[in-house]
Design a protein around this motif. Structure first.
Motif, PDB file in Angstrom:
ATOM      1  N   GLU A  52      29.658  28.986  41.186  1.00  0.00           N
ATOM      2  CA  GLU A  52      29.482  29.600  39.872  1.00  0.00           C
ATOM      3  C   GLU A  52      28.672  30.888  40.121  1.00  0.00           C
ATOM      4  N   PRO A  53      29.182  32.057  39.805  1.00  0.00           N
ATOM      5  CA  PRO A  53      28.392  33.275  39.997  1.00  0.00           C
ATOM      6  C   PRO A  53      27.061  33.235  39.232  1.00  0.00           C
ATOM      7  N   GLN A  80      31.901  28.708  32.575  1.00  0.00           N
ATOM      8  CA  GLN A  80      30.833  28.973  31.609  1.00  0.00           C
ATOM      9  C   GLN A  80      30.474  30.474  31.544  1.00  0.00           C
ATOM     10  N   CYS A  81      30.463  31.134  32.692  1.00  0.00           N
ATOM     11  CA  CYS A  81      29.969  32.523  32.708  1.00  0.00           C
ATOM     12  C   CYS A  81      31.082  33.553  32.503  1.00  0.00           C
ATOM     13  N   GLY A  82      32.340  33.100  32.441  1.00  0.00           N
ATOM     14  CA  GLY A  82      33.460  34.040  32.380  1.00  0.00           C
ATOM     15  C   GLY A  82      33.863  34.455  30.975  1.00  0.00           C
ATOM     16  N   LEU A  83      34.782  35.391  30.906  1.00  0.00           N
ATOM     17  CA  LEU A  83      35.390  35.889  29.667  1.00  0.00           C
ATOM     18  C   LEU A  83      34.410  36.523  28.689  1.00  0.00           C
ATOM     19  N   GLY A  84      33.518  37.340  29.219  1.00  0.00           N
ATOM     20  CA  GLY A  84      32.669  38.145  28.343  1.00  0.00           C
ATOM     21  C   GLY A  84      31.251  37.637  28.188  1.00  0.00           C
ATOM     22  N   PHE A  87      34.600  39.342  33.484  1.00  0.00           N
ATOM     23  CA  PHE A  87      34.325  38.339  34.518  1.00  0.00           C
ATOM     24  C   PHE A  87      32.942  38.597  35.109  1.00  0.00           C
ATOM     25  N   ALA A  88      32.210  37.511  35.389  1.00  0.00           N
ATOM     26  CA  ALA A  88      30.877  37.677  35.965  1.00  0.00           C
ATOM     27  C   ALA A  88      30.968  38.363  37.328  1.00  0.00           C
ATOM     28  N   PHE A  89      32.107  38.148  38.035  1.00  0.00           N
ATOM     29  CA  PHE A  89      32.199  38.737  39.384  1.00  0.00           C
ATOM     30  C   PHE A  89      32.196  40.259  39.341  1.00  0.00           C
ATOM     31  N   ARG A 143      35.562  40.377  44.584  1.00  0.00           N
ATOM     32  CA  ARG A 143      36.698  39.751  43.926  1.00  0.00           C
ATOM     33  C   ARG A 143      37.007  38.427  44.608  1.00  0.00           C
ATOM     34  N   PRO A 144      37.085  37.344  43.839  1.00  0.00           N
ATOM     35  CA  PRO A 144      37.398  36.061  44.455  1.00  0.00           C
ATOM     36  C   PRO A 144      38.892  35.954  44.782  1.00  0.00           C
ATOM     37  N   ASP A 145      39.249  34.916  45.514  1.00  0.00           N
ATOM     38  CA  ASP A 145      40.673  34.637  45.763  1.00  0.00           C
ATOM     39  C   ASP A 145      41.239  33.774  44.641  1.00  0.00           C
ATOM     40  N   ALA A 146      40.360  32.999  44.010  1.00  0.00           N
ATOM     41  CA  ALA A 146      40.770  32.206  42.840  1.00  0.00           C
ATOM     42  C   ALA A 146      39.610  32.178  41.859  1.00  0.00           C
ATOM     43  N   VAL A 147      39.939  32.138  40.576  1.00  0.00           N
ATOM     44  CA  VAL A 147      38.890  32.080  39.553  1.00  0.00           C
ATOM     45  C   VAL A 147      39.329  31.109  38.464  1.00  0.00           C
ATOM     46  N   THR A 148      38.353  30.367  37.932  1.00  0.00           N
ATOM     47  CA  THR A 148      38.681  29.409  36.874  1.00  0.00           C
ATOM     48  C   THR A 148      37.966  29.769  35.581  1.00  0.00           C
ATOM     49  N   LEU A 149      38.635  29.497  34.464  1.00  0.00           N
ATOM     50  CA  LEU A 149      38.103  29.776  33.125  1.00  0.00           C
ATOM     51  C   LEU A 149      38.387  28.582  32.230  1.00  0.00           C
TER      52      LEU A 149
END
Ligand SMILES: Cc1ncc(COP(=O)(O)O)c(C=O)c1O
Length: 404
Positions: free
Chosen positions: A190-191, A226-230, A236-238, A244-250
């Motif tokens: 989690e970033p 939790q930290c993504g989408l604004g 994105f928190a990244f 940049r990750p290879d995969a990200v979950t939202l």
């Protein structure tokens, strides 16, 4: 239904897996929710980071009802427009290539882990399967994501857990390096650790992870449920880290209050799934995806990311000022509107009860840590209300300590 009846029914008919607040919520409008007696609360819990637009946003509710009247479910055996539009938008916002839709954060993380394992097994055929996660992380409650989670308290009683997971120390690159073996397939992080009490990764640590990824050919998975989408002031928190990750979950906010999760991946990793490799009946349903498209429209059109940044900075500065008065605040931390106030004493539950009595919902996430996840639409007045009540609570506390 009144609270007394609700709590009786809950005890009698519902698994007692939650420690509920003694409050029965009945309706919501914007930044407020109302209880069964009509009392109003400023909602800084937002359904644990779900209601990013507040309650019953007009555009989202209109999109949900229009889509529900048109087509609510058909299964992933067929194409549907809301999902395909959403996939295009999310991959473009994130710089990923492909999306898999599901219904929750745990499922999105489960999909990421499965993708990585299948990629190494069926595409690279190099026998790597281990995932390095972090102490104090939280990735969900399915058996696999529970194993990935770095908190023993949630694991008790569920052995045997899935093999192939290790836990390094968050923000300690040497501990990650030490955990890497020839079997390491991915690092999952989690970033900004949410459930642990809002701990952002340091920029140096994130750059270190990217270097290890490149050096060892490891996949980098970011859990932005939790930290993504604004939530942190960027989509994105990244983006804060330029890694940049290879995969990200939202998940959480994406469905505008409806259950929706998504796992996205890029590059060769995105070739890890083939027809039949992974599936879920409800994933990416037309109603949830219509809500998600409306959520994105609203954030874009109203320029809410700017507001998240501004309000986050305002609350942080105000609480920091209060901290310096010596009233018992150890630290205020976080990014955007994902904030924690760490107190010197174990009084976070008392603080939450005080706030509730005064018409504001906050979350005591640890005995001495308050978490707030305000909606992206809050205004200065509501941001100020949090600090005002925090000061009132701490002053009352200090006064009663003196009297003892
Ligand atoms: C970072 C993170 N990942 C995963 C999850 C699990 O999401 P869900 O409860 O939707 O399964 C959560 C939930 O709090 C979370 O904060």
């Amino acid at each position: 239904m009144k609270f007394s009846e609700a709590s009786e029914l809950d005890k009698k008919h519902v698994f007692q897996t939650y420690r509920r607040t003694p409050l029965m919520l009945d309706r919501g409008a914007g930044v407020y929710v109302y209880d069964d007696s009509g009392n109003r609360y400023l909602d800084f819990v937002t359904g644990l980071a779900v209601n990013a637009l507040g309650h019953c946003n007009k555009r989202v509710t209109a999109a949900i009802s229009a889509q529900a009247r048109k087509l609510s479910h058909v299964s992933n055996l067929y194409y549907t427009e809301p999902m395909l539009r959403l996939a295009g938008r999310l991959t473009s916002l994130s710089g990923m290539d492909k999306a898999f839709f599901c219904n929750s954060g745990a499922e999105a993380n489960e999909a990421a882990i499965k993708l990585v394992r299948r990629f190494h097994s069926e595409v690279l055929k190099d026998g790597r399967y281990e995932v390095i996660c972090f102490k104090n992380s939280f990735h969900g409650r399915t058996l696999m994501t529970l194993t990935a989670t770095g908190q023993d308290v949630y694991k008790k009683g569920f052995d045997p857990l899935a093999p192939g997971f290790k836990h390094a120390v968050f923000n300690d690159i040497a501990s990650v390096e030490k955990a890497i073996t020839k079997k390491t397939a991915a690092i999952m992080i989690e970033p900004v650790q949410g459930e642990a009490g809002i701990y952002p990764a340091s920029p140096k640590f994130m750059r270190g992870l990217a270097t290890l990824r490149n050096k060892h050919g490891i996949q980098l998975i970011f859990d932005e449920v939790q930290c993504g989408l604004g939530r942190t002031g960027t989509w994105f928190a990244f983006e804060h880290y330029r890694v940049r990750p290879d995969a990200v979950t939202l998940a959480k906010p994406i469905g505008g209050g409806l259950p929706l999760g998504v796992m996205m991946a890029r590059g060769k990793l995105a070739e890890g799934f083939a027809p039949g490799a992974h599936a879920t009946t409800f994933g990416g349903g037309p109603v949830a995806c219509a809500a998600a498209n409306a959520f994105l429209d609203e954030v874009e059109e109203k320029k809410l990311l700017d507001n998240v940044k501004a309000m986050g900075e305002l609350i942080t500065a105000d609480v920091e000022k209060l901290r310096r008065t010596g009233l018992g605040i150890r630290e205020v931390r976080g990014k955007g509107l994902m904030l924690a106030v760490e107190l010197e004493n174990d009084i976070a539950a008392d603080a939450a009860a005080f706030f509730m009595r005064n018409g504001v919902l906050i979350n005591a996430i640890r005995s001495n840590i308050i978490r707030i996840l305000p909606p992206f639409i809050i205004e200065k007045k509501q941001a100020g209300e949090f600090t005002r009540l925090l000061e009132e609570f701490l002053r009352a506390r200090a006064g009663s300590e003196k009297e003892k």
